[in-house]
Design a protein around this motif. Structure first.
Motif, PDB file in Angstrom:
ATOM      1  N   LEU A 134       0.332 -15.700  -2.444  1.00 16.46           N
ATOM      2  CA  LEU A 134       1.723 -15.482  -2.037  1.00 16.46           C
ATOM      3  C   LEU A 134       1.998 -14.016  -1.700  1.00 16.46           C
ATOM      4  O   LEU A 134       1.804 -13.134  -2.530  1.00 16.46           O
ATOM      5  N   MET A 135       2.433 -13.757  -0.458  1.00 20.25           N
ATOM      6  CA  MET A 135       2.907 -12.435  -0.019  1.00 20.25           C
ATOM      7  C   MET A 135       1.881 -11.329  -0.255  1.00 20.25           C
ATOM      8  O   MET A 135       2.221 -10.266  -0.790  1.00 20.25           O
ATOM      9  N   LEU A 136       0.663 -11.558   0.168  1.00 19.33           N
ATOM     10  CA  LEU A 136      -0.347 -10.517  -0.023  1.00 19.33           C
ATOM     11  C   LEU A 136      -0.091  -9.364   0.949  1.00 19.33           C
ATOM     12  O   LEU A 136       0.166  -9.585   2.125  1.00 19.33           O
ATOM     13  N   GLY A 137      -0.172  -8.154   0.435  1.00 19.94           N
ATOM     14  CA  GLY A 137       0.055  -6.977   1.277  1.00 19.94           C
ATOM     15  C   GLY A 137      -1.109  -6.014   1.212  1.00 19.94           C
ATOM     16  O   GLY A 137      -2.244  -6.414   0.931  1.00 19.94           O
ATOM     17  N   GLN A 138      -0.800  -4.738   1.482  1.00 20.14           N
ATOM     18  CA  GLN A 138      -1.834  -3.700   1.522  1.00 20.14           C
ATOM     19  C   GLN A 138      -1.720  -2.780   0.311  1.00 20.14           C
ATOM     20  O   GLN A 138      -0.638  -2.317  -0.003  1.00 20.14           O
ATOM     21  N   GLY A 139      -2.863  -2.501  -0.326  1.00 16.53           N
ATOM     22  CA  GLY A 139      -2.901  -1.517  -1.411  1.00 16.53           C
ATOM     23  C   GLY A 139      -2.781  -0.107  -0.852  1.00 16.53           C
ATOM     24  O   GLY A 139      -3.004   0.121   0.343  1.00 16.53           O
ATOM     25  N   ILE A 140      -2.438   0.828  -1.690  1.00 21.56           N
ATOM     26  CA  ILE A 140      -2.124   2.180  -1.234  1.00 21.56           C
ATOM     27  C   ILE A 140      -3.077   3.250  -1.802  1.00 21.56           C
ATOM     28  O   ILE A 140      -3.532   4.132  -1.080  1.00 21.56           O
ATOM     29  N   ARG A 141      -3.398   3.142  -3.077  1.00 24.20           N
ATOM     30  CA  ARG A 141      -4.217   4.187  -3.710  1.00 24.20           C
ATOM     31  C   ARG A 141      -5.562   4.363  -2.987  1.00 24.20           C
ATOM     32  O   ARG A 141      -6.231   3.386  -2.667  1.00 24.20           O
ATOM     33  N   GLY A 142      -5.892   5.645  -2.736  1.00 22.55           N
ATOM     34  CA  GLY A 142      -7.189   5.956  -2.152  1.00 22.55           C
ATOM     35  C   GLY A 142      -7.286   5.741  -0.653  1.00 22.55           C
ATOM     36  O   GLY A 142      -8.318   6.002  -0.044  1.00 22.55           O
ATOM     37  N   LYS A 143      -6.201   5.271  -0.033  1.00 22.18           N
ATOM     38  CA  LYS A 143      -6.219   5.026   1.410  1.00 22.18           C
ATOM     39  C   LYS A 143      -5.984   6.327   2.179  1.00 22.18           C
ATOM     40  O   LYS A 143      -5.746   7.379   1.605  1.00 22.18           O
TER      41      LYS A 143
END
Ligand code: GLV
Ligand code: GLV
Length: 323
Positions: A135-144
């Motif tokens: 459900l509602m998978l998005g993008q991770g932020i850390r380390g990007k």
């Protein structure tokens, strides 16, 4: 001296102008052009909004005008050359809205990356039937990788906010930015490279002839399909039709927008796309920032009336010409 203000602004600032004859437009939408042309006829100062086009015709209708205090950091709505030619000082409201705008850029980045707008609409519509693995998978932020387009006051503050997320930072600017290079190990790159490499791209440039449509179909095509674009600067820096096409084609994952090409109009297509978070130009909309912006405008008017230099003058040349 007569001061015309094109919308009600926070009260504190108006107290500073109490010795003068201040008239304030009482409407909740931009003042009609014809009315503004009449109102400035005997004004010595104008406090204007970013939504008021302040051009040569308007300045000619205001023969006593000494100062235009624009209630914004951006001043693309003011014809600066026309003002300089007429000896009119133009001021803006830098610094006091830097935190607010950088923070909104982060809010939009998080909201777009984690699909908060969509998730909110979904939940409010009563569609949440239970926790879901997909459900509602998005993008991770850390380390990007963060791409900061324009590393001035706001871009720098925004970029420094990445520290807690251990991001790799690229920036695009004409000038080198020591704060970002030393503080974050950020690298200055060209725009094409930034668009290609960044997982998150945030725009922090002023709108000028050079920056109009800087982010066009070609640049959008370089983005990763998982990437997120954030714009809290000025709408016309992004080709809005090209952004709609790119989002529809899945060339990027999502966008977070506070500004639009033809404000307050927003293209219907954009509104119909789920993976854009859209805000109504609220970058500087904190109680703190808006109060301080109003005070800066009032101080600028008072300084010019007193024949003194104001630090937040935009067209410095006008000052040397006057002396
Ligand atoms: C807001 O967009 C500003 O320029 O202050
Ligand atoms: C989610 O709520 C989890 O506990 O993993």
């Amino acid at each position: 001296m007569r001061i015309y203000v094109t919308r009600r602004i926070p009260e504190g600032a108006l107290k500073l102008l109490a010795d003068h004859d201040v008239e304030i437009y009482q409407g909740e939408i931009p003042i009609p052009r014809r009315e503004l042309l009449e109102k400035v006829a005997d004004a010595s100062a104008l406090i204007s909004l970013l939504s008021d086009p302040i051009d040569a015709e308007l300045m000619d209708a205001a023969p006593h005008l000494k100062v235009i205090a624009n209630y914004a950091v951006g001043y693309d709505n003011v014809d600066i050359d026309a003002a300089t030619k007429r000896g009119i000082v133009v001021t803006n409201t830098p610094d006091v809205l830097t935190d607010a705008t950088a923070e909104l850029a982060w809010a939009l980045l998080f909201a777009a990356a984690r699909r908060i707008g969509e998730a909110e609409r979904f939940t409010r519509a009563g569609r949440f039937t239970g926790w879901g693995p997909q459900l509602m998978l998005g993008q991770g932020i850390r380390g990007k990788t963060l791409g900061v387009v324009g590393a001035g006051r706001i871009g720098t503050r925004f970029a420094l906010g990445s520290r807690g997320f251990e991001m790799k930072v690229f920036y695009y600017d004409q000038e080198r930015n020591e704060t970002l290079e030393q503080g974050l190990g950020a690298k200055k790159v060209d725009i094409s490279y930034l668009m290609y490499e960044a997982d998150f791209v945030s725009i922090h440039l002023p709108l000028t002839q050079e920056t109009k449509h800087l982010i066009d179909a070609h640049q959008l095509a370089r983005m990763k399909p998982t990437a997120v674009l954030v714009n809290t600067a000025r709408g016309p820096i992004v080709d809005e039709a090209a952004l709609v096409a790119a989002l529809r084609a899945g060339k990027l994952a999502a966008a977070g927008l506070d500004v639009y090409e033809r404000e307050p109009e927003i293209s219907k297509e954009l509104i119909g796309i789920q993976n854009v978070v859209i805000a109504p130009h609220i970058g500087s909309a904190t109680h703190q920032a808006r109060g301080a912006m109003a005070e800066l405008c009032a101080y600028a008017v008072l300084k010019v009336f007193a024949g003194e230099m104001t630090p937040n003058i935009v067209n410095r040349e006008v000052w040397s010409k006057r002396r």
